[in-house]
Design an enzyme around this catalytic site. Structure first.
Site, short mmCIF file in Angstrom:
data_model
loop_
_atom_site.label_atom_id
_atom_site.label_comp_id
_atom_site.label_asym_id
_atom_site.label_seq_id
_atom_site.Cartn_x
_atom_site.Cartn_y
_atom_site.Cartn_z
N HIS A 178 0.85 -1.18 0.00
CA HIS A 178 0.00 0.00 0.00
C HIS A 178 0.89 1.24 0.00
CE1 HIS A 178 -3.81 -2.02 1.91
NE2 HIS A 178 -3.27 -2.76 0.94
N GLU A 225 0.87 3.84 1.79
CA GLU A 225 1.27 4.28 3.12
C GLU A 225 2.44 3.45 3.67
OE1 GLU A 225 -1.80 3.47 1.97
OE2 GLU A 225 -3.34 4.23 3.34
N CYS A 232 -6.18 1.96 5.90
CA CYS A 232 -6.75 0.73 6.44
C CYS A 232 -6.08 0.42 7.79
CB CYS A 232 -6.51 -0.42 5.45
SG CYS A 232 -4.76 -0.91 5.31
N CYS A 251 -2.19 -0.02 7.56
CA CYS A 251 -1.45 1.22 7.33
C CYS A 251 -1.54 2.17 8.52
CB CYS A 251 -1.95 1.89 6.06
SG CYS A 251 -1.62 0.90 4.59
#
Length: 156
Positions: free
Chosen positions: A57, A59, A87, A90
């Site tokens: 991801h 992040e 999420c 993250c």
């Protein structure tokens, strides 16, 4: 949640450019930048499909890059700008890395973990809490996500 500043929008535009690049690559269009002392020190976009890695991801990648730039896992004077509310994975990474501030664009009412579905960034009992500002360029960030998923549905 903190108040939005001019700088917040400026840095979110850098994250948004990363999200647009992810969109062009067929990735869920999420982009992120890490900022220290008013300068971008890292930038990333979702690369889950490209890297065949569920943890890739934007992040997670930007936190890892910022840690490498600073030579430390502690990001206590770093702000992270991301186009979509993080999420659980993250948000947890930001707590563990001691990120000072999270600034996000689009809310994720279903799975966002910086105040929407859950609030991992301010969960009582954690070793660190992250200051959060949401809604920066929210309309643009949400529109990009909607456009991506609309195209995905049409292609199927």
């Amino acid at each position: 949640m903190d108040e939005i500043t001019f700088d917040d929008e400026w840095f979110m535009r850098r994250a948004f450019a990363q999200a647009e690049a992810a969109f062009d690559e067929g990735e869920v269009p999420v982009g992120a930048v890490a900022v220290k002392d008013g300068a971008v020190i890292a930038s990333a976009r979702n690369q889950v499909e490209t890297l065949k890695d569920a943890t890739a991801h934007a992040e997670i990648l930007v936190v890892t890059q910022a840690e490498a730039v600073l030579g430390d896992w502690r990001l206590g004077d770093v702000d992270i700008y991301v186009t979509k509310e993080p999420c659980a994975m993250c948000a947890g990474a930001m707590v563990n890395a001691r990120v000072r501030r999270l600034i996000f664009g689009a809310k994720d009412e279903r799975a966002g973990c910086a105040g929407s579905a859950l609030d991992i960034t301010a969960f009582p009992g954690m070793l660190h809490t992250v200051d959060v500002t949401g809604g920066v360029m929210e309309a643009e960030c949400a529109a990009l996500l909607r456009s991506f998923f609309r195209e995905l549905r049409v292609d199927k």
